[in-house]
Structures are given as structure tokens and as C-alpha cells.
Design a protein around this motif. Structure first.
Motif, PDB file in Angstrom:
ATOM      1  N   LEU A  34      16.308 -23.360 -24.029  1.00 38.02           N
ATOM      2  CA  LEU A  34      15.299 -22.410 -23.565  1.00 38.02           C
ATOM      3  C   LEU A  34      13.971 -23.092 -23.254  1.00 38.02           C
ATOM      4  O   LEU A  34      13.297 -22.769 -22.272  1.00 38.02           O
ATOM      5  CB  LEU A  34      15.088 -21.324 -24.633  1.00 38.02           C
ATOM      6  N   ARG A  36      22.151 -22.619 -16.252  1.00 44.48           N
ATOM      7  CA  ARG A  36      21.350 -22.449 -17.467  1.00 44.48           C
ATOM      8  C   ARG A  36      21.635 -21.098 -18.110  1.00 44.48           C
ATOM      9  O   ARG A  36      21.767 -20.985 -19.339  1.00 44.48           O
ATOM     10  CB  ARG A  36      19.866 -22.581 -17.136  1.00 44.48           C
ATOM     11  N   ARG A  37      21.736 -20.060 -17.292  1.00 44.99           N
ATOM     12  CA  ARG A  37      22.001 -18.712 -17.811  1.00 44.99           C
ATOM     13  C   ARG A  37      23.351 -18.657 -18.521  1.00 44.99           C
ATOM     14  O   ARG A  37      23.483 -18.108 -19.624  1.00 44.99           O
ATOM     15  CB  ARG A  37      21.967 -17.717 -16.653  1.00 44.99           C
ATOM     16  N   LEU A  76      23.272 -20.645 -21.859  1.00 41.04           N
ATOM     17  CA  LEU A  76      22.625 -19.909 -22.945  1.00 41.04           C
ATOM     18  C   LEU A  76      23.527 -18.793 -23.474  1.00 41.04           C
ATOM     19  O   LEU A  76      23.616 -18.584 -24.689  1.00 41.04           O
ATOM     20  CB  LEU A  76      21.294 -19.327 -22.464  1.00 41.04           C
ATOM     21  N   MET A 111      20.396 -23.857 -28.505  1.00 41.13           N
ATOM     22  CA  MET A 111      19.976 -22.774 -27.630  1.00 41.13           C
ATOM     23  C   MET A 111      18.449 -22.739 -27.508  1.00 41.13           C
ATOM     24  O   MET A 111      17.901 -22.556 -26.408  1.00 41.13           O
ATOM     25  CB  MET A 111      20.503 -21.437 -28.155  1.00 41.13           C
TER      26      MET A 111
END
Length: 497
Positions: free
Chosen positions: A193, A85-86, A89, A189
Motif C-alpha cells: 500500500l 496492484r489491486r 492487495l 500488504m
């Protein structure tokens, strides 16, 4: 908001459902594929607006594909180590900023550099998003549905990019094709989130820096040499040196990986399930797929005389049928098996390309393009989903990001090889035909040849699939991943033959 009230009266936020999570991740894949094809229709306008030469204009496409293809393996491994996920993003943020810079670029150099940075962002997005989607989809019908969605948005993004590029270029000018991609990336994005849960990554893992640097340089030399050959010719010293360097670096990469415990592409990945078969076949499919979306818009604009808007609209039937094929692929595979599904899909697409090889200089969209597009879209949709399934089959959870990077790499590199070879072949046929035929006839002869060779390549790939995708045993351990703990759990499931 998605809220729930507990017994104590407190209001808590409900976790997003798997459908919402998959939708956000699929939107990320759609955006990457959109950026791949959205510039194709606008290239004449970009050339006029920036003062690029014909050779320079090709680098508006090549800069993105070069960075994307060369860095996918590194992006997949970084996602496994730092958290998918990091990395997703971060890739989306970089992608959005680069897209905005491309639209605002005041010079050709800025535009091409921004496209390269776009490719870097895409190399982080694609493997991370696919790994997260597979984490949230257990083996069985759920995994099949997720892959069907993945295939549908990939095809829709490629074909939709041609449509959207035509609309925006004709109505507001070519910079808006990049502004629209920047907006799409920003929206995705925000969705990631809100909807996609955090994953832990592997803080104690090691990154194979030497192997990563070697394979990245090897792929860069390979893609650079192939794309440059379209303009400079295959006998050019720079092209030959680049291809020779790629060969030496690939050999060095294999030697390095055989000795490293933390190898970038560990042997266990290539021996899991039918990963190797899926990647070989995906490379061959990619060699035809990317070339299709290059030649077909050119024929519609340069020979049939269609506007960018009409050309883009003409891709809609292909996109719709591709989505239908992607949705049907898991069901077909469960009924007749993976091998028969892949073979039938590739032969269907080959039939459509063979039909396209009969285009004429005085033809029309309805007579020459529509029917073949339906066959091509159907075969492409089914084949893409099934080959992606094979390329991630049985992969341990710790390697899911790398597996996603690998299958995207093989498709991109296969596409670069196929496009370079087919463009060179089409150009040679056109140049030879120009001495005795009208310009449009000569152009059409080149395109016909490219489609005919593509059909032959896919037919050969279908035969190869009969052997590569067969299983040696009735049942094989496969893996599922618990997304919350990022663990790998072995389970036994029946396999498609």
C-alpha cells in the motif's frame, strides 16, 4: 517519512525508489513460498492435534497446492485486466484471513478449507507480484538483478518455511505456523500500500471465461488425480477418471483457445522469446524441487530422529547457498549465455541429488545431508532464476501477469506430478523392502530411490535444455514496459546465446 521540499516551500512525499518497490513485491513472493513449505515439518503434530488420518493429513498440503496451481492462470489474467496492484492487495488480504482461520480452526474440515482459500489468495499474489516486478525492471542488468532477488526469496521462502515451521511447532505449537503467515501477509500488504505505485490495468479488455473455466477444471482434475493416487493407488477408479477428465478438458481448452480472439493463453505468448522453453523446463525442475522439500525433512525426522527444530535448522545451508546462486545467476548468464547457465545449474543440482541417493539408515546430517544440500541449493538457485527469465522473455506488457501465472502454474503442476510419482515409487520400494529389512532401512531405501530418480530426471532435463534454449537468430525484438503508462515498447537488445 520520505519527504521533499519544493521551491514554493511545500512538502511533498517522494516516490519510493525501485529498490523499495522490489523489496515489497519480493516479500509477497516470499510469503507465498513460505506457506507452501511451512506445514511440512508440522504434519505429525497437525495429525495428532486435529485427529486427521494419514490420508487426510496429506490434504493439509494438497488443498493449498490444488487451489494455487489450478487458479494461477486465472489470477494472472485478472491482474492484467483489473490492475496488478489491486489484485495483489486483494490476494494478500484473502491470504491473511485464510491463514488466520487455519490457525484458529476448530476442526480438520475448517483447516483444510482454509488451506484451499490460502491457495486461492496465493494464485492472485504470485503472478501479480511478478508482473509488477518486471514492469519496474527494464531489460538489461536491472532485470537480471530483479530476477536474482526473485529467485533468492523464492528459495529462501521454501527452505525458510521448513526452518520456521520447526521452530514454531516445537516452541508454541502448530497453529502458530499459520498465525505467523497471517502476520507476514498483513505486513506485506501494508508495505505494498505504501510503496508500490498504482497501475491502470486494461478496463476495455475481455476475460476469457470459457477458457478460464475449462483450464481451471482441467488442472483441478489433474492435480486431484495425481495427489489422490499417492494414497489410493494408480489403478483406483476415481484416480483414473480424474486423469481422463483432465485429458479431455485440456484437449477442449486447446480447441477453445484456437478460436477465441481474447484467448486466456494467446499464441503470441508462447511464441515470444523463449517462453515455451522456459515453461517446459520449469515444469521439469518443479517436479523435483517440490519433492525435495517433502522427502528431505522426512528423512531427517523419521530416519535420523531429528526434532522439528533441528530439522528446520538443517535447511539453512541449502537456503543460504540458494540465495547465493540466485544472486550470481544473472552474472553467470551474461558471461556464458543462457543455455550453458541452465545446463550447468541443472547438472549441479542433479549431482547433489545423486549424492543424496547414497543416504543410509545409520547416517548423520553432516555425512549424508549437508554436502548434497550445498550442491542442490546452488544449482536450484541459478536454474530457477534463469528459467524464470526465459519464461517472461519478450512478453508484451499487456500479458505480463499472464506470463507470471503461466510460469508459476507449470512449476506447481510439475511439482504435483513429480511428487505424486516419486511418493508412489518411494512407498512401493519401502513396502517391498519391509519384508526383509528393518523399518528404518526400508524407509531409507524408498527415499534413496526417490532421490536417484530425481537426479536422473534433472540430468535428462539438462540435456533437453541444450536444444530448447538455443536461439534461431542473432537478434530478436524484445519488449520493455513503461510502468506508469502500462505500454509496450519494442527495442532491440543483444541476446544471450
Amino acid at each position: 517519512m520520505n519527504l521533499a521540499r519544493t521551491q514554493t516551500g511545500r512538502t511533498v512525499r517522494r516516490a519510493p525508489g525501485p529498490g523499495a518497490v522490489l523489496a515489497a513485491l519480493a516479500a509477497a513472493q516470499f510469503t507465498v513460498m513460505l506457506a507452501t513449505s511451512i506445514v511440512n515439518v508440522a504434519l505429525p503434530q497437525i495429525r495428532a492435534g486435529t485427529g486427521l488420518t494419514d490420508g487426510g493429513t496429506t490434504w493439509v498440503v494438497n488443498a493449498y497446492g490444488l487451489a494455487f496451481g489450478a487458479l494461477l492462470l486465472a489470477g494472472g489474467r485478472v491482474a492484467d485486466l483489473l490492475g496488478r496492484r489491486r489484485v495483489l492487495l486483494a490476494g494478500l488480504a484473502l491470504f491473511a484471513l485464510a491463514s488466520l482461520a487455519a490457525g484458529l480452526g476448530a476442526s480438520a474440515g475448517v483447516l483444510i478449507a482454509a488451506r484451499a482459500v490460502q491457495g486461492l489468495g496465493a494464485a492472485a499474489i504470485a503472478p501479480a507480484a511478478l508482473a509488477l516486478a518486471m514492469d519496474g525492471s527494464p531489460y538489461g542488468p536491472g532485470r537480471g538483478r530483479a530476477l536474482g532477488v526473485w529467485g533468492a526469496v523464492s528459495g529462501a521462502g521454501a527452505a525458510g518455511g521448513v526452518l520456521l515451521g520447526g521452530v514454531l511447532t516445537q516452541q508454541w505449537g502448530w497453529p502458530w505456523i499459520f498465525h505467523s503467515v497471517a502476520l507476514a501477509a498483513a505486513l506485506v500488504m501494508a508495505a505494498v500500500l505504501v510503496l508500490v505505485p498504482r497501475d491502470a490495468g486494461r478496463p476495455g479488455g475481455h476475460f476469457d471465461l470459457l477458457g478460464t473455466a475449462t483450464i481451471t477444471l482441467a488442472l483441478t482434475c489433474l492435480v486431484w488425480g495425481l495427489t489422490t493416487a499417492r494414497g489410493a493407488g494408480w489403478s483406483d477408479a476415481g484416480v483414473l477418471g480424474s486423469l481422463a477428465g483432465a485429458g479431455v478438458l485440456l484437449a477442449a481448452f486447446c480447441a477453445i483457445e484456437a478460436r477465441r480472439p481474447d484467448a486466456l493463453v494467446p499464441l503470441r505468448l508462447l511464441t515470444a522469446g523463449r517462453v515455451a522453453a522456459g515453461n517446459v523446463l520449469m515444469a521439469l525442475l518443479g517436479s523435483v524441487w517440490i519433492a525435495l522439500f517433502f522427502f528431505l525433512p522426512l528423512y531427517q525426522q523419521q530416519v535420523l530422529g531429528e526434532s522439528p527444530l533441528v530439522t528446520g535448522t538443517g535447511q539453512l545451508p541449502l537456503a543460504v547457498v540458494h540465495m547465493i546462486g540466485s544472486a550470481l545467476a544473472p552474472r553467470i548468464s551474461r558471461r556464458i549465455g543462457a543455455t550453458a547457465t541452465v545446463t550447468a545449474a541443472l547438472m549441479t543440482e542433479a549431482a547433489g541429488l545423486l549424492w543424496l541417493s547414497r543416504i543410509s539408515a545409520d547416517g548423520s546430517y553432516l555425512a549424508d545431508v549437508l554436502g548434497p544440500s550445498v550442491l542442490v541449493g546452488l544449482g536450484l538457485g541459478v536454474a530457477f532464476v534463469q528459467l524464470t527469465a526465459l519464461a517472461v522473455e519478450g512478453v508484451p506488457g499487456r500479458d505480463a501477469g499472464l506470463a507470471g501465472g503461466l510460469v508459476n502454474t507449470t512449476r506447481q503442476v510439475g511439482g504435483a506430478i513429480g511428487l505424486a510419482a516419486l511418493a508412489t515409487l518411494a512407498g512401493s520400494v519401502t513396502a517391498h523392502a519391509s519384508s526383509g529389512q528393518a523399518p528404518l532401512e526400508a524407509l531409507t531405501a524408498g527415499y534413496r530411490t526417490a532421490f536417484a530418480v530425481s537426479a536422473g530426471a534433472l540430468a535428462a532435463t539438462a540435456v533437453l535444455a541444450l536444444f530448447l534454449t538455443r536461439r534461431t537468430g542473432a537478434r530478436t525484438p524484445t519488449t520493455t514496459t513503461t510502468p506508469t503508462a502500462n505500454r509496450t515498447v519494442l527495442s532491440r537488445v543483444p541476446l544471450n546465446r
